[in-house]
Design an enzyme around this catalytic site. Structure first.
Site: not given
Length: 676
Positions: A393, A396, A463
């Site tokens: 997670d 980025e 998300d």
């Protein structure tokens, strides 16, 4: 001699020497080179039917391939003539005008594929460089575009567009946005913008342009194939293919934010088995650790993780563990990471990049030592007790504020290389698993770039909110990223965030999403459901139950039936995943991929093929009673629910109920949806 008017009544005479009239073209091995004052470019063959272009005002062409794989050497045909030059590689050729280096790409039918833009009053308008110091520039590359051209790919953008014509895309990684700068055109070419710099892609009606904020050179590949399938396979040859999907990867993945303890997670796993419901993977989400960056279970809530893994394995369930790349200053690993320069750094200011349950920084996976250190901790605390799946997670990476120019990675400034972060993070985990002898590798990550599929990564759409508008956007985003070499993709079934819907309305969204998820490459139920419960001693709450039996009897009946449909589909999914691993063919793809000669298929954005035999038409609006469905021309189509046969090449008005999603078969497929 040239006479140039400068001011009214005044003439300026310029004598051009013999040297000034010499050819601007030269050759080097398999390359054609053009050079004029202030710019140098090279066009070369790069595998079959492919040309690579690189240029710079620094007059230095770097040999950096980034993530592109070496291709078999091909010797192109190069012709230098008065006023122009031509380089031909198989079915693609480039024609270059000598006086200004203007380039036109054509196929072997003399049809223009792509042509650099020209402006009468701006020399070399197509290639613009704004110096940023030393050998770095802000670069803009511009081509002429045709209004009826269709553009697909470019990664994952939640912009509700399958055809990207008319869109402007930021070339940067963000939560819900995955930049993979490759597209295919309805004109029969593929294009790779080979530059990890932060930038922009503009697909306007009049031009196609790419911008890099901080780069050394323009670098792109263009190749020609006759079909979308051929273009995607060619891209996969150049960037690599996913490994074969493990059998358990094709099953059902159960998740929520978050199972806060070993007992909390195990109660759910045992309940699935008690109800005889198929489940392949269950997820231990974030904050199972003492401090962010410890990369281990908190023994207060997870007293016997090894025993937990063993019990799950006995039930046929794999454990997927969330491992964020973030590091809190209170972590036991922080000082070691800091002293060895294994953390990303600010160019100016304090080394914190994300305020989330503390002030966090990130590990720097560009650094080989940092990759080795991260894997050593994952091995010690997870792998050695039997865990084989990792959830990357925040990959980025997510930052607040998002000032790319103020980030220093091991490979350079954030403006230049940020897009590569998820690639190197995935590489760290994958190489560690391979070195341990693991053969079946499948990890979940929230971001990616060119070539990330080589590391056994499942991408997901981030998300997102739980409503029909968002669900509709997932269909298009998933299809575009599937064309970028990514065969393993999914979304949070039901959405991650609460959209404020009533229980009844959310249940409808959830059921429709669950049906759609059944026909996605990976099927994963996840979300942050209300109300939240505070966990004593933990910085993070747990959400409400998010299992298939958590939403009432009607929802449970429908979703449990679709779990069994998914089990029935597993052999078909695994068969097609082998093909994806062999040649890059995506499991989920737009209709035009299989039916490129049917013009209507290029206009359909809310249906897709799931493998070669199944056409899926998800329900994407509330209260739907009917669904308009286009059946492509050519085959005979069979309704997988009723067995009714339809001739292709027409649109039908199909009645729907909450119980089912429209699915049609071809190629004599025996797949049927059991109404019971």
């Amino acid at each position: 001699m040239i006479i140039i008017p400068v001011l009214a009544g005044i003439l300026f005479t310029l004598n051009i020497s013999a040297q000034d009239t010499e050819s601007r073209f030269s050759t080097d091995k398999n390359s054609l080179i053009w050079e004029n004052e202030g710019e140098l470019f090279r066009i070369e063959a790069f595998g079959d039917n492919t040309l690579r272009f690189r240029s710079s005002r620094s007059l230095h062409i770097t040999e950096e391939n980034w993530n592109i794989l070496d291709q078999p050497e091909v010797i192109p045909e190069i012709k230098i003539m008065p006023g122009k030059a031509v380089i031909i590689n198989g079915t693609i050729r480039a024609e270059i005008r000598e006086r200004d280096g203007l380039i036109t790409y054509l196929n072997n039918k003399d049809e223009i594929l792509l042509k650099e833009a020209f402006h009468h009053h701006v020399p070399r308008f197509a290639r613009q460089y704004d110096s940023k110091g030393s050998d770095h520039f802000e670069i803009i590359l511009t081509f002429v575009a045709e209004k009826d051209e269709h553009i697909y790919g470019m990664g994952q953008y939640p912009n509700d567009c399958l055809n990207l014509k008319g869109t402007v895309l930021e070339l940067a990684q963000k939560n819900t946005q995955i930049s993979i700068p490759f597209f295919i055109s309805s004109k029969g070419y593929g294009f790779i913008w080979n530059n990890p710099s932060i930038g922009r892609a503009d697909f306007s009606l009049t031009h196609t342009s790419f911008t890099a904020k901080y780069a050394r050179q323009i670098d792109y590949f263009i190749f020609q194939e006759d079909t979308p399938a051929g273009l995607v396979r060619k891209y996969s040859d150049m960037t690599g293919k996913a490994p074969e999907m493990p059998e358990y990867g094709a099953g059902f993945w159960q998740s929520k934010l978050r199972y806060y303890s070993q007992e909390d997670l195990m109660k759910v796993a045992r309940e699935y088995k008690k109800r005889n419901l198929p489940v392949s993977v269950i997820v231990a989400d974030f904050f199972h650790w003492p401090e962010t960056g410890d990369w281990k279970f908190d023994p207060e809530y997870w007293p016997d993780p090894k025993g937990m893994v063993e019990e799950l394995e006995a039930m046929g369930i794999k454990l997927l563990v969330s491992v964020w790349p973030t590091v809190n200053m209170n972590s036991e690993n922080y000082q070691t990471l800091r002293k060895n320069n294994y953390l990303i750094r600010p160019e100016n200011g304090v080394n914190t990049f994300l305020p989330f349950a503390g002030y966090l920084t990130y590990i720097d996976p560009f650094h080989p030592g940092a990759r080795e250190f991260l894997w050593s901790k994952l091995k010690q605390n997870y792998y050695d007790i039997g865990i084989r799946m990792f959830w990357l997670d925040e990959s980025e990476p997510e930052m607040e504020p998002l000032d790319y120019e103020n980030v220093r990675y091991y490979r350079g400034n954030g403006l230049e290389v940020s897009s590569l972060y998820p690639y190197y993070l995935s590489k760290a985990i994958y190489e560690g698993q391979v070195n341990e002898g693991q053969e079946e590798i499948i990890n979940l990550t929230r971001s990616g770039w060119i070539g990330i599929q080589r590391f056994g990564t499942v991408l997901w759409s981030g998300d997102i909110y739980g409503d029909f508008e968002t669900l509709r956007r997932q269909v298009k985003a998933g299809l575009n990223i599937s064309l970028c070499g990514i065969p393993w993709w999914n979304s949070d079934i039901g959405g991650f965030f609460d959209s404020g819907l009533s229980k009844k309305d959310f249940n409808e969204v959830l059921i429709r999403w669950f049906q759609y998820g059944t026909f996605c490459p990976v099927m994963r139920l996840h979300g942050q459901r209300k109300p939240y419960t505070k966990i004593e001693g933990s910085p993070m709450h747990t959400g409400a139950p998010n299992e298939v039996w958590s939403y009432g009897e009607e929802a449970y009946g429908i979703m449990s039936r679709y779990l069994r449909i998914r089990e029935k589909l597993k052999p078909y999914i695994l068969e097609n995943m082998k093909k994806a691993s062999a040649d890059g063919t995506p499991m989920m793809r737009p209709l035009f991929y299989d039916f490129p000669d049917d013009k209507q298929c290029w206009e359909v954005e809310d249906q897709y093929m799931f493998g070669p035999d199944l056409l899926v038409a998800p329900i994407l609006e509330a209260g739907a009673k009917t669904r308009s469905i286009y059946l492509p021309d050519g085959p005979e189509w069979v309704d997988a629910l009723s067995g009714k046969k339809y001739k292709g090449g027409k649109t039908i008005d199909y009645k729907v109920s909450i119980d089912n999603i429209p699915v049609f078969t071809r190629n004599n497929s025996d797949f049927r949806i059991d109404q019971n």
